[in-house]
Design a protein around this motif. Structure first.
Motif: not given
Length: 215
Positions: A193-207
């Protein structure tokens, strides 16, 4: 006097002496008590039967819903008698009412629910009506096919380019923000995902539309 006492003792022992048929009935009642009308007993075989048994046996079952293995152990005070059962299990499953192309989102309207008695029930038969809408066909499903988990896959709940809610946990603190999904994925999948600050991170889809950021 001794004759009368001996006679009474004999009657007492006969009253509490188990026959093969009584033991089978005891096992059958124990099975029915645990599994109710989801099981149908075809036969019960008492192993190493010596003609009679005395005492108050404790019945222990070694069987699970949908499994072929079905044993019962009758524990008397000084010995154990084993029994082998032949059973059928009641199962409900879905049958395709029409050809279902690969990639089709599933719904209850595409299937008819049937009920049968089977010796064993594969784990991937076990779907319920509410689950169907979370899946799609992973292969072409011909009309009349039994629906199994091996021929379906979860529907993505996050699409590439979607605006998604981002949740971050740090101890007892929960931070919520929003970002953009860079991958598509179903519940449980790891996406970028790309945050509003432009940082690319990883996350787990929970819903649907919700991603929990990984630390």
């Amino acid at each position: 006097m001794w004759i009368i006492l001996s006679f009474l003792l004999l009657l007492f022992s006969l009253c509490f002496s188990w026959t093969e048929e009584r033991l089978k009935k005891l096992v059958e009642d124990t099975v029915k008590e645990r599994f109710g009308d989801s099981v149908r007993i075809e036969s019960i075989k008492i192993l190493d039967w010596k003609g009679s048994a005395e005492g108050n046996p404790k019945v222990e079952l070694d069987m699970e819903y949908g499994r072929v293995r079905a044993l019962a152990y009758l524990d008397f005070e000084k010995k154990r008698i084993n029994a082998v059962l032949s059973v059928y299990w009641k199962v409900k499953f879905f049958v395709a009412k029409q050809d279902i192309p690969k990639g089709t989102a599933l719904s209850a309207e595409l299937f008819v629910e049937e009920e049968r008695w089977l010796r064993s029930i594969p784990n991937d038969f076990r779907l319920n009506r509410e689950e169907l809408e979370n899946y799609q066909a992973s292969v072409h499903i011909p009309k009349g096919s039994i629906l199994r988990r091996s021929i379906i896959k979860p529907l993505p709940v996050v699409e590439r380019g979607d605006v998604v809610k981002l949740i971050f946990h740090s101890g007892n603190i929960e931070i919520t923000t929003y970002g953009t999904a860079l991958d598509r994925g179903e519940v449980g999948k790891i996406v970028r995902v790309k945050t509003q600050a432009g940082k690319i991170m990883k996350g787990k889809v929970i819903d649907r539309g919700v991603v929990e950021l990984l630390k």
